[in-house]
Scaffold this active site. Sequence first.
Site, PDB file in Angstrom:
ATOM      1  N   ASP A   6      -0.774   7.410   3.573  1.00 64.16           N
ATOM      2  CA  ASP A   6      -0.638   7.153   2.142  1.00 64.16           C
ATOM      3  C   ASP A   6      -0.092   8.426   1.524  1.00 64.16           C
ATOM      4  OD1 ASP A   6      -0.851   6.113  -0.457  1.00 64.16           O
ATOM      5  OD2 ASP A   6      -2.969   6.613  -0.640  1.00 64.16           O
ATOM      6  N   SER A   7       0.321   8.342   0.273  1.00 70.18           N
ATOM      7  CA  SER A   7       0.755   9.555  -0.419  1.00 70.18           C
ATOM      8  C   SER A   7      -0.405  10.529  -0.593  1.00 70.18           C
ATOM      9  CB  SER A   7       1.330   9.201  -1.789  1.00 70.18           C
ATOM     10  OG  SER A   7       0.330   8.611  -2.607  1.00 70.18           O
ATOM     11  N   CYS A  69      -0.455   2.147   1.493  1.00 71.83           N
ATOM     12  CA  CYS A  69       0.078   2.544   0.192  1.00 71.83           C
ATOM     13  C   CYS A  69       0.975   1.418  -0.300  1.00 71.83           C
ATOM     14  CB  CYS A  69       0.873   3.838   0.342  1.00 71.83           C
ATOM     15  SG  CYS A  69       1.787   4.346  -1.131  1.00 71.83           S
ATOM     16  N   GLU A 147      -7.435  11.325  -6.606  1.00 70.46           N
ATOM     17  CA  GLU A 147      -7.173  12.487  -5.759  1.00 70.46           C
ATOM     18  C   GLU A 147      -8.148  13.625  -6.057  1.00 70.46           C
ATOM     19  OE1 GLU A 147      -4.645  13.081  -3.222  1.00 70.46           O
ATOM     20  OE2 GLU A 147      -4.784  10.895  -3.312  1.00 70.46           O
ATOM     21  N   CYS A 179      -2.629  -0.816  -6.146  1.00 67.02           N
ATOM     22  CA  CYS A 179      -2.440   0.511  -5.556  1.00 67.02           C
ATOM     23  C   CYS A 179      -3.708   0.814  -4.790  1.00 67.02           C
ATOM     24  CB  CYS A 179      -2.199   1.550  -6.647  1.00 67.02           C
ATOM     25  SG  CYS A 179      -2.215   3.267  -6.060  1.00 67.02           S
ATOM     26  N   HIS A 181      -5.222   3.454  -4.300  1.00 68.59           N
ATOM     27  CA  HIS A 181      -6.119   4.381  -4.999  1.00 68.59           C
ATOM     28  C   HIS A 181      -7.062   3.630  -5.943  1.00 68.59           C
ATOM     29  CE1 HIS A 181      -3.231   7.498  -3.739  1.00 68.59           C
ATOM     30  NE2 HIS A 181      -4.122   8.402  -4.088  1.00 68.59           N
TER      31      HIS A 181
END
Length: 257
Positions: A6-7, A69, A147, A179, A181
């Site tokens: 993932d990013s 992602c 994050e 997403c 996240h």
Amino acid sequence: MIAMFDSGLGGLSVWREVVNRLPQWSVTYVADQAYCPYGSRTEEEIIARSLRIGRHLEAEGARILVVACNTATSAAAGALRAALKIPVVGVEPAIKPAAAASRRGRIGVLATPATLASDRFQSLLSRFAQDVEVVARPGEGWVEQVESGDLCSTEAHARVQAAVRPIVEQGVDHIVLGCTHYPFLAPLVAATAGPNVSLHDPAAAVARQVAHLLEQAQPSLCPVRYRFLTTSEDTAPMARGLAALVGERYAVERLLL
């Protein structure tokens, strides 16, 4: 081993489902934090990063690659499947189940700007959402919030409410978390949306697909190992994020790519 990337740390929402479903498999997770967030990058950048990471993980012995992602799936899943010899499993916003379950005929979608603008997202809408109205909105600052490992502060509440309230005010009865996240902010989303709005997270479906593709494969007899790598120069933020998001401490390695 199973590989995923993932990013950043959002893909851990998929990681935990995969680990729970396939505890006999080792998993290597790459967070491309040097380029996070993907949602604000061009499609060309996302494809280039995805191919670089995917090729590295295939060379490391991955039996399957999970693109954990939504933005990278939208931009690069096709390129990865063309370039790699191993199966590639992506993550897509759960438009189909949300549209099918909606009684009001109106659903909300929260995703990054890149996902919402992608051809893949438009294809999902044309295939599965023709009979419902879709209210789409980016979760501004949500990736950065996750994050940081901050899931319940005043700032986190404010960011969630800013995105969710306008959707709920338009009468949606289902919200798609588009997403990886975003599921980490699901408790705040649910509290803002209220009890009459259902949330949809595709992580469990991804884990089922990974298990299906590995049905005939035998995991290594070596002890199960979970590896975590980041492309960031500083590994400490990922280590802190792992503790906050999955509740355990793991060593984090730096990956130069």
